[in-house]
Design an enzyme around this catalytic site. Structure first.
Site, short mmCIF file in Angstrom:
data_model
loop_
_atom_site.label_atom_id
_atom_site.label_comp_id
_atom_site.label_asym_id
_atom_site.label_seq_id
_atom_site.Cartn_x
_atom_site.Cartn_y
_atom_site.Cartn_z
CB SER A 118 -0.90 0.00 1.24
OG SER A 118 -0.12 -0.17 2.39
CG HIS A 139 -3.20 -1.07 -3.11
ND1 HIS A 139 -3.35 0.28 -2.91
CD2 HIS A 139 -3.25 -1.64 -1.88
CE1 HIS A 139 -3.50 0.52 -1.63
NE2 HIS A 139 -3.45 -0.63 -0.98
CD GLU A 151 -4.10 2.85 -5.94
OE1 GLU A 151 -3.77 2.32 -4.86
OE2 GLU A 151 -4.19 4.08 -6.07
CG ASN A 189 -3.16 4.22 1.11
OD1 ASN A 189 -4.22 4.30 1.76
ND2 ASN A 189 -2.60 3.06 0.82
N1 CAA Z 1 -15.85 -11.32 3.52
C1 CAA Z 1 -17.01 -11.42 2.86
N2 CAA Z 1 -18.02 -10.54 3.04
C2 CAA Z 1 -17.86 -9.55 3.94
C3 CAA Z 1 -16.65 -9.39 4.66
C4 CAA Z 1 -15.62 -10.34 4.41
N3 CAA Z 1 -14.44 -10.27 5.03
N4 CAA Z 1 -16.78 -8.31 5.48
C5 CAA Z 1 -17.99 -7.81 5.27
N5 CAA Z 1 -18.64 -8.54 4.34
C6 CAA Z 1 -19.97 -8.29 3.76
C7 CAA Z 1 -21.09 -8.56 4.72
O1 CAA Z 1 -21.50 -9.89 4.65
C8 CAA Z 1 -22.18 -7.62 4.20
O2 CAA Z 1 -22.84 -8.21 3.09
P1 CAA Z 1 -24.32 -7.70 2.62
O3 CAA Z 1 -24.13 -6.34 2.02
O4 CAA Z 1 -24.76 -8.71 1.63
O5 CAA Z 1 -25.16 -7.65 3.86
C9 CAA Z 1 -21.39 -6.43 3.68
O6 CAA Z 1 -20.06 -6.89 3.47
C10 CAA Z 1 -21.41 -5.34 4.67
O7 CAA Z 1 -20.92 -5.83 5.93
P2 CAA Z 1 -21.65 -5.62 7.33
O8 CAA Z 1 -23.14 -5.58 7.15
O9 CAA Z 1 -21.08 -6.61 8.29
O10 CAA Z 1 -21.13 -4.24 7.85
P3 CAA Z 1 -21.16 -2.82 7.17
O11 CAA Z 1 -22.39 -2.58 6.39
O12 CAA Z 1 -20.80 -1.93 8.28
O13 CAA Z 1 -19.93 -2.88 6.12
C11 CAA Z 1 -17.71 -2.61 5.48
C12 CAA Z 1 -18.64 -3.17 6.51
C13 CAA Z 1 -17.87 -3.37 4.15
C14 CAA Z 1 -16.31 -2.82 6.00
C15 CAA Z 1 -18.07 -1.09 5.23
O14 CAA Z 1 -18.14 -0.41 6.46
C16 CAA Z 1 -17.05 -0.39 4.37
O15 CAA Z 1 -17.11 -0.46 3.14
N6 CAA Z 1 -16.12 0.36 5.02
C17 CAA Z 1 -15.04 1.04 4.33
C18 CAA Z 1 -13.94 0.06 4.07
C19 CAA Z 1 -12.78 0.69 3.38
O16 CAA Z 1 -12.69 1.88 3.16
N7 CAA Z 1 -11.79 -0.14 3.06
C20 CAA Z 1 -10.57 0.29 2.46
C21 CAA Z 1 -9.53 0.45 3.54
S1 CAA Z 1 -8.02 0.99 2.89
C22 CAA Z 1 -7.26 -0.41 2.39
O17 CAA Z 1 -7.72 -1.51 2.55
C23 CAA Z 1 -5.98 -0.30 1.68
C24 CAA Z 1 -4.88 0.46 2.25
O18 CAA Z 1 -3.91 0.57 1.52
C25 CAA Z 1 -4.84 1.05 3.58
#
Ligand code: CAA
Length: 283
Positions: A118, A139, A151, A189
């Site tokens: 990242s 990424h 990415e 990022n």
């Molecule tokens: N595997 C499979 N499915 C998953 C999962 C996993 N690990 N985690 C969550 N899900 C699914 C759930 O089953 C749920 O499915 P439905 O829509 O069918 O109900 C869906 O994702 C949403 O999950 P939740 O209902 O449990 O919870 P939520 O609605 O609060 O969503 C989240 C959780 C998807 C994490 C959401 O909050 C989100 O999109 N957050 C932002 C995440 C983000 O920005 N990620 C990028 C981070 S930066 C990075 O990764 C890279 C870096 O370089 C730092």
């Protein structure tokens, strides 16, 4: 592409292995730590069950996915027949270097080496291998089975053929690839981390408490998580590390990490993974 090797069984590695196996690839998931490997396999099964419960996959798809997944302890034995190797070990340059050198020395000539880094320069990582034209950034975003973006980061010597192959593979994984150039923080990022950092400055200065800062961004900007909750989710150490890469890469004070973020990391409050961050988590 038929055979994919994912190196590193952490959050990103197991998520990447999960989506690759679910898309029909034969996948070796490699981690030198046997316990970490066991944990990764358990987590993949748990996440498949979650998808099964939501009727996103069938029981047969779950079982087929697990059959295509092969845990392994040794990099050199696993990459011998690989078409694509995706490195997803922690963001420690010396660790990435030793893993990439080992994979590069035994992988087939035509195999593509990709890094899920990242923050580390793709051009720098590519130079540690003998295949900088077949080296690329891939990424992924957490949670990998859910987030649509890959990415795709083109290093200085990455060939068009490699870019085309990886764009196609990412699409085959059900993702949307976006090609960007190698630059500190890439696009994701470089844009995300200053927002998180500014949210931490707001907290530090008492402009709002954590809930207030996050509510503003969730309700006003339709972010699924507020920036402070997201920082906990990503890991405060990871956020600090990326901000330092931006700060050092651009020599621009606008990327200086907030003193509160530094203090939290010094205190070992790293977010979800330690149970304490800007929020308390259930550990
Ligand atoms: N595997 C499979 N499915 C998953 C999962 C996993 N690990 N985690 C969550 N899900 C699914 C759930 O089953 C749920 O499915 P439905 O829509 O069918 O109900 C869906 O994702 C949403 O999950 P939740 O209902 O449990 O919870 P939520 O609605 O609060 O969503 C989240 C959780 C998807 C994490 C959401 O909050 C989100 O999109 N957050 C932002 C995440 C983000 O920005 N990620 C990028 C981070 S930066 C990075 O990764 C890279 C870096 O370089 C730092």
């Amino acid at each position: 592409m038929k055979k994919i090797v994912v190196i590193g069984g952490g959050t990103m590695g197991n998520g990447i292995a999960h989506v690759c196996a679910m898309s029909g690839y034969s996948v070796k998931l490699v981690d030198a730590n046997e316990q970490a490997l066991d944990r990764a396999m358990i987590l993949i099964e748990k996440n498949l069950d979650r998808m099964l419960a939501k009727e996103k996959i069938t029981q047969a798809q779950k079982l087929e996915t697990l059959e295509r997944l092969h845990p392994a302890l040794s990099i050199s034995q696993s990459v011998l027949e690989a078409d694509l190797i995706i490195e997803a070990v922690p963001e420690i340059l010396s660790l990435k270097e030793s893993v990439l050198r080992e994979a590069d020395s035994v992988a087939p000539e035509n195999a593509i080496l990709a890094s899920n880094t990242s923050s580390i320069s793709i051009t720098k990582l590519a130079s540690m291998t003998s295949r900088s034209d077949r080296f690329i950034g891939m990424h992924f975003f957490n949670p990998v089975p859910v987030m649509k973006l890959v990415e795709v980061v083109r290093g200085l010597d990455t060939s068009q053929r490699t870019v085309d192959a990886i764009m196609k593979t990412a699409e085959f994984l059900g993702k949307t690839p976006v090609e960007v150039q190698d630059s500190p923080g890439f696009v994701s990022n470089r844009v995300l981390m200053p927002m998180i950092n500014e949210a931490i400055f707001c907290l530090q200065e008492g402009v709002g408490n954590a809930e207030q800062v996050d509510e503003v961004m969730k309700l006003g900007m339709a972010h699924p998580m507020g920036p402070l909750r997201l920082a906990d989710f990503i890991g405060l150490d990871v956020c600090l590390n990326i901000l330092n890469v931006l700060y050092e890469g651009f020599k621009d004070p606008k990327y200086r990490p907030s003193p509160l973020l530094v203090k939290m990391v010094d205190a070992g409050k790293l977010g979800d993974k330690t149970g304490q961050g800007f929020y308390l988590h259930g550990k």
